[in-house]
Scaffold this active site. Structure first.
Site, mmCIF file in Angstrom:
data_model
loop_
_atom_site.group_PDB
_atom_site.id
_atom_site.type_symbol
_atom_site.label_atom_id
_atom_site.label_comp_id
_atom_site.label_asym_id
_atom_site.label_seq_id
_atom_site.Cartn_x
_atom_site.Cartn_y
_atom_site.Cartn_z
ATOM 1 N N GLY A 61 0.832 -1.200 0.000
ATOM 2 C CA GLY A 61 0.000 0.000 0.000
ATOM 3 C C GLY A 61 0.868 1.251 0.000
ATOM 4 N N ALA A 103 -2.806 -3.599 14.693
ATOM 5 C CA ALA A 103 -3.319 -2.545 15.575
ATOM 6 C C ALA A 103 -4.420 -1.777 14.854
ATOM 7 C CB ALA A 103 -2.207 -1.584 15.986
ATOM 8 N N HIS A 123 -14.388 10.185 10.518
ATOM 9 C CA HIS A 123 -13.243 9.973 9.621
ATOM 10 C C HIS A 123 -13.478 10.688 8.294
ATOM 11 C CE1 HIS A 123 -12.231 6.767 12.466
ATOM 12 N NE2 HIS A 123 -11.020 6.772 11.927
ATOM 13 N N LYS A 141 -12.726 6.777 3.742
ATOM 14 C CA LYS A 141 -12.614 5.537 4.530
ATOM 15 C C LYS A 141 -13.727 4.589 4.108
ATOM 16 C CE LYS A 141 -12.312 3.771 9.269
ATOM 17 N NZ LYS A 141 -11.245 2.822 8.939
ATOM 18 N N GLY A 173 -12.225 0.380 13.153
ATOM 19 C CA GLY A 173 -11.661 -0.672 13.999
ATOM 20 C C GLY A 173 -11.465 -0.182 15.426
HETATM 21 P P1 NAD Z 1 -5.554 4.563 0.727
HETATM 22 O O1 NAD Z 1 -6.731 4.171 -0.119
HETATM 23 O O2 NAD Z 1 -5.000 5.945 0.601
HETATM 24 O O3 NAD Z 1 -4.336 3.556 0.445
HETATM 25 C C1 NAD Z 1 -4.487 2.172 0.280
HETATM 26 C C2 NAD Z 1 -3.462 1.765 -0.773
HETATM 27 O O4 NAD Z 1 -3.396 0.340 -0.796
HETATM 28 C C3 NAD Z 1 -3.833 2.232 -2.190
HETATM 29 O O5 NAD Z 1 -2.727 2.893 -2.788
HETATM 30 C C4 NAD Z 1 -4.166 0.919 -2.909
HETATM 31 O O6 NAD Z 1 -3.824 0.952 -4.288
HETATM 32 C C5 NAD Z 1 -3.298 -0.063 -2.152
HETATM 33 N N1 NAD Z 1 -3.743 -1.446 -2.230
HETATM 34 C C6 NAD Z 1 -5.004 -1.936 -2.173
HETATM 35 N N2 NAD Z 1 -4.993 -3.270 -2.200
HETATM 36 C C7 NAD Z 1 -3.702 -3.651 -2.270
HETATM 37 C C8 NAD Z 1 -3.043 -4.898 -2.319
HETATM 38 N N3 NAD Z 1 -3.732 -6.051 -2.270
HETATM 39 N N4 NAD Z 1 -1.692 -4.925 -2.363
HETATM 40 C C9 NAD Z 1 -0.974 -3.765 -2.391
HETATM 41 N N5 NAD Z 1 -1.551 -2.530 -2.344
HETATM 42 C C10 NAD Z 1 -2.892 -2.490 -2.290
HETATM 43 O O7 NAD Z 1 -5.981 4.250 2.237
HETATM 44 P P2 NAD Z 1 -5.304 4.812 3.578
HETATM 45 O O8 NAD Z 1 -6.037 6.024 4.036
HETATM 46 O O9 NAD Z 1 -3.837 4.855 3.403
HETATM 47 O O10 NAD Z 1 -5.692 3.650 4.606
HETATM 48 C C11 NAD Z 1 -5.223 2.321 4.419
HETATM 49 C C12 NAD Z 1 -5.777 1.433 5.524
HETATM 50 O O11 NAD Z 1 -5.213 1.815 6.772
HETATM 51 C C13 NAD Z 1 -7.297 1.502 5.719
HETATM 52 O O12 NAD Z 1 -7.777 0.209 6.025
HETATM 53 C C14 NAD Z 1 -7.459 2.408 6.925
HETATM 54 O O13 NAD Z 1 -8.649 2.177 7.625
HETATM 55 C C15 NAD Z 1 -6.253 1.985 7.733
HETATM 56 N N6 NAD Z 1 -5.771 2.933 8.734
HETATM 57 C C16 NAD Z 1 -5.327 2.390 9.890
HETATM 58 C C17 NAD Z 1 -4.765 3.200 10.849
HETATM 59 C C18 NAD Z 1 -4.241 2.561 12.119
HETATM 60 O O14 NAD Z 1 -3.722 3.277 12.991
HETATM 61 N N7 NAD Z 1 -4.343 1.238 12.252
HETATM 62 C C19 NAD Z 1 -4.653 4.579 10.659
HETATM 63 C C20 NAD Z 1 -5.106 5.112 9.453
HETATM 64 C C21 NAD Z 1 -5.652 4.261 8.486
#
Ligand code: NAD
Length: 272
Positions: free
Chosen positions: A9, A124, A154, A158, A164
């Protein structure tokens, strides 16, 4: 020796932040970067740090086979994360997962697969220390004020709801209530929900803690836990104002995941 880190990602909002954080951290080295988009771009340049010599690939298995990766950080999307984790574990690579939306069965599978390989895995729902403290304070307060609802807010992109973090907060409140043998006041008979969902969402995880999800441009990641008592209200609120808020937690997890055995869930378990 540096810990070699691959990022799934890497072209996403969180992924770019992780690329920057790994490039800036002592003792870590970027080993590989994959995404579905921006394939062929330099991961460092895309993250605004200048070329890092690591090009974004589209095939995680090939990237792990090619590199000497120790830890895979996954910030992808709910539909892709499990496949990535299966690939990482098959390669003996410890995953650090921020992607939300994994089910209880998915988590059980990751735990089994990690134990079979004799390695650690870490998930996490929230890597921000302030959010972890909010959850701990909420569990403490629930013993004395069992009537509580959660509002999580959010950004509009999202894809999953509730968050979560909201689900984990509700679960911890439920556990604290049960341990203290307290319960919320029962709802009055004959409730009328004129628009379905107006009183918040509940499922087997949230139990009796309704969650309200707001998705609007302008927000990053925010949560309020509101406790009601006779003549008083207690509100706990956490705001992640910038995605950098998650990075210290991600770096701690990268350093500690290889010392784990099987899956550990929640940053609180890695803090001293
Ligand atoms: P985003 O859409 O900006 O980025 C996701 C990226 O993953 C995209 O570039 C997409 O092309 C890529 N992707 C999708 N499927 C893939 C795969 N199978 N292999 C490789 N790349 C792939 O989203 P974001 O805002 O960066 O959020 C990503 C995730 O993180 C979400 O699930 C969000 O809820 C989570 N998140 C978690 C926390 C935390 O603290 N745990 C904090 C913020 C966001």
């Amino acid at each position: 020796m540096s810990i070699m880190v691959a990022i799934a990602g890497a072209a996403g909002r969180m992924g770019r932040e992780v690329v920057r954080a790994v490039l800036e951290a002592d003792g870590l080295q970027l080993a590989a970067a994959v995404d579905r988009h921006e394939i062929g771009a330099d991961a460092g340049a895309l993250a605004g740090r200048g070329p890092a010599g690591i090009v974004i690939g589209g095939d995680l298995g090939a990237a792990l086979a090619r590199s000497r990766t120790d830890v895979l950080v996954d910030f992808t999307l709910p539909d892709g994360v499990l496949g990535n984790l299966r690939i990482a574990l098959a390669h003996g690579v410890s995953p650090v997962v921020g992607t939300t939306g994994l089910s209880a069965e998915n988590l059980a599978e990751i735990d089994r697969a990690a134990k079979e390989k004799g390695i650690g895995a870490f998930v996490a729902p929230n890597f921000a220390i302030g959010a972890v403290l909010m959850m701990q304070f909420a569990a403490q307060a629930a013993k004395y004020m069992p009537d509580v609802e959660i509002i999580e807010l959010h950004h509009e992109k999202k894809v999953d709801s509730p968050s979560g973090t909201a689900l984990l907060t509700a679960q911890k409140i439920g556990e604290a209530r049960r341990a203290a043998s307290v319960s919320p006041v029962p709802s009055p008979q004959g409730l009328v929900e004129k628009a379905p969902g107006a009183r918040g969402a509940r499922n087997e995880v949230t139990g009796d803690v309704p969650i309200h999800s707001v998705r609007l441009p302008g927000f990053v990641a925010h949560q309020e836990v509101i406790f009601g008592g006779i003549g008083q209200i207690l509100t706990l609120r956490h705001d992640s104002l910038d995605r950098r808020s998650f990075m210290p937690g991600v770096i701690i997890a990268i350093h500690k995941v290889r010392a784990l055995n099987g899956l550990v869930i929640g940053l609180e378990h890695l803090l001293d």
